[in-house]
Design an enzyme around this catalytic site. Structure first.
Site, PDB file in Angstrom:
ATOM      1  CB  CYS A   1       6.315   4.932  16.677  1.00  0.00           C
ATOM      2  SG  CYS A   1       5.597   6.487  17.094  1.00  0.00           S
TER       3      CYS A   1
ATOM      4  N   GLY B   1       0.815  -1.209   0.000  1.00  0.00           N
ATOM      5  CA  GLY B   1       0.000   0.000   0.000  1.00  0.00           C
ATOM      6  C   GLY B   1       0.849   1.260   0.000  1.00  0.00           C
TER       7      GLY B   1
ATOM      8  CG  HIS C   1      -0.026  -6.569   4.912  1.00  0.00           C
ATOM      9  ND1 HIS C   1      -0.016  -6.242   6.247  1.00  0.00           N
ATOM     10  CD2 HIS C   1       0.251  -5.422   4.245  1.00  0.00           C
ATOM     11  CE1 HIS C   1       0.268  -4.942   6.377  1.00  0.00           C
ATOM     12  NE2 HIS C   1       0.433  -4.438   5.175  1.00  0.00           N
TER      13      HIS C   1
ATOM     14  CG  ASN D   1      -5.128   3.815   9.431  1.00  0.00           C
ATOM     15  OD1 ASN D   1      -5.472   4.772   8.742  1.00  0.00           O
ATOM     16  ND2 ASN D   1      -4.125   3.877  10.289  1.00  0.00           N
TER      17      ASN D   1
ATOM     18  CB  THR E   1      12.296 -10.184 -11.426  1.00  0.00           C
ATOM     19  OG1 THR E   1      13.339 -10.040 -12.387  1.00  0.00           O
ATOM     20  CG2 THR E   1      11.626 -11.541 -11.581  1.00  0.00           C
TER      21      THR E   1
END
Ligand code: PLP
Length: 380
Positions: free
Chosen positions: A320, A70, A199, A149, A235
């Site tokens: 943090c 993200g 995730h 969030n 890649t």
């Protein structure tokens, strides 16, 4: 009893579908740029994943750029806008640091847009800034997340999109927390770019995606090979992307179940409020999995540690990387200064059960009552 994991907004446990798909991809190997059979098979797996991810957010597969997560997807949008001449960035005050810090580091002027006490963007403030726009600032760029969030509060993205479009601007939407929890349609929302992360939906960490519409010009940030249609050299992480795709498909299939989890969250919220906690962001539409609750006088880090000892894993409002907790910029932006250091975030997801939430409630109430008793006890 195994630990209760209610920290899906930090990261979700890997879904079995993702693990199986990744294991198969790792065993199969192959570089998607190779023209031989193994390479072509790897490319086919990756393109299947692209279609799965695109379907989750209502985007054509051809508009998906895979990234390392993200953070990079947000950076690709913001840095592309600045490279295209944006000199002033309008970002909501409650964006994730991936947006706030990238905007700050971009060299452009950053204006933080106020949110209302309920946690939603103040659209009048956005409209005022867009009306007063000076062309010397380049094309208007606005970053507004779809769901926060920390509080889960869903933002008025479609309404903001109308204003941004009228001003000829670029609307970037961080949908990292919303995807897989509520239905997300990037086109219907009016997003010019929209970021998601693997995730948070039960895929592996280290994979993400940005979808872009016709009004967004993306630049190349990594140079080298021609991967991702020349947009991102290197890649590709095929096993990670394949896991991301499988998780996206499973998350889309499970959207109704995800929505149903609001019932567990609401019951927990009511029980905690009855015991003395203060719910945050509960006046407006929220993600079904997220609960933000504060307890004045009971520091967030102490709540998290006490719950951890009781086998319940949750987060403090804002952690943090050092592991220290600072006051949440989200709650401060909502004007909840006195709650900002005492708010925790409880977030369920695909692996959660009703008993996880009830156990969390019991553990929290026990911890809260003990803490209150200690505070009442005269110092020895
Ligand atoms: N945006 C939001 C809203 C998030 O919650 C997060 C992760 O916590 C990110 C972006 C960053 O995503 P990633 O961890 O995939 O880089």
């Amino acid at each position: 009893m195994s630990p209760v994991y209610l920290d899906h907004n930090a990261t979700a446990p890997i879904r079995p579908e993702a693990l199986a798909a990744m294991t198969a991809a790792l065993n199969a190997g192959g570089n998607p740029s190779s023209v031989h059979g193994m390479g072509r098979a790897a490319r086919a797996r990756m393109e299947h994943a692209r279609a799965q991810v695109a379907a989750l957010i209502g985007a054509p597969a051809s508009t998906i750029v895979f990234t390392s997560g993200g953070t990079e997807a947000n950076a690709l949008a913001i840095e592309s806008a600045v490279a295209g001449g944006a000199r002033r960035l309008l970002v909501s005050a409650i964006e994730h640091d991936a947006v706030l810090e990238t905007a700050k580091a971009s060299g452009a002027e950053v204006v933080r847009l106020a949110v209302k006490p309920n946690g939603r963007l103040d659209l009048d403030t956005l409209a005022t800034h867009l009306k007063a726009w000076d062309d010397a600032h380049g094309r208007p760029f606005v970053a507004l997340m779809l769901a926060n969030n920390e509080t889960g509060v869903i933002q008025p993205v479609a309404e903001a999109a109308v204003l941004v479009r009228e001003a000829g601007g670029w609307l970037h939407v961080d949908a990292v927390q919303a995807a897989g929890r509520i239905a997300v349609d990037s086109r219907a929302l009016g997003a010019d770019t929209l970021a998601i992360s693997s995730h948070k939906i039960g895929g592996p960490p280290g994979a993400g995606a940005l979808t872009f519409g016709p009004r967004a010009n993306l630049v190349r940030r990594l140079h080298g090979g021609g991967q991702e249609r020349g947009r991102r050299a290197g890649t590709e992480n095929v096993p990670g992307l394949v896991g991301f795709g499988a998780a996206a498909e499973a998350a889309q299939r499970d959207l109704e179940l995800a929505g149903g989890q609001a019932g567990w969250r609401n019951a927990a919220e009511a029980a905690l409020a009855a015991a003395g906690a203060v719910p945050v962001g509960s006046d407006v539409e929220r993600l079904p999995n997220t609960l933000c609750i504060a307890a004045p006088g009971f520091p967030a880090e102490l709540q998290v540690m006490t719950l951890d000892l009781a086998g319940v894993q949750v987060s403090a409002g804002s952690a943090c990387s050092s592991g220290k907790v600072k006051a949440s910029h989200v709650l401060l932006a909502m004007g909840l200064d006195d709650l900002a250091g005492s708010a925790i975030r409880v977030s369920g997801g695909w692996s959660s059960r009703a008993e996880d939430w009830t156990y969390m409630v019991e553990a929290w109430i026990t911890a809260y009552e003990r803490h209150a008793a200690r505070r009442r006890a005269p110092a020895a």
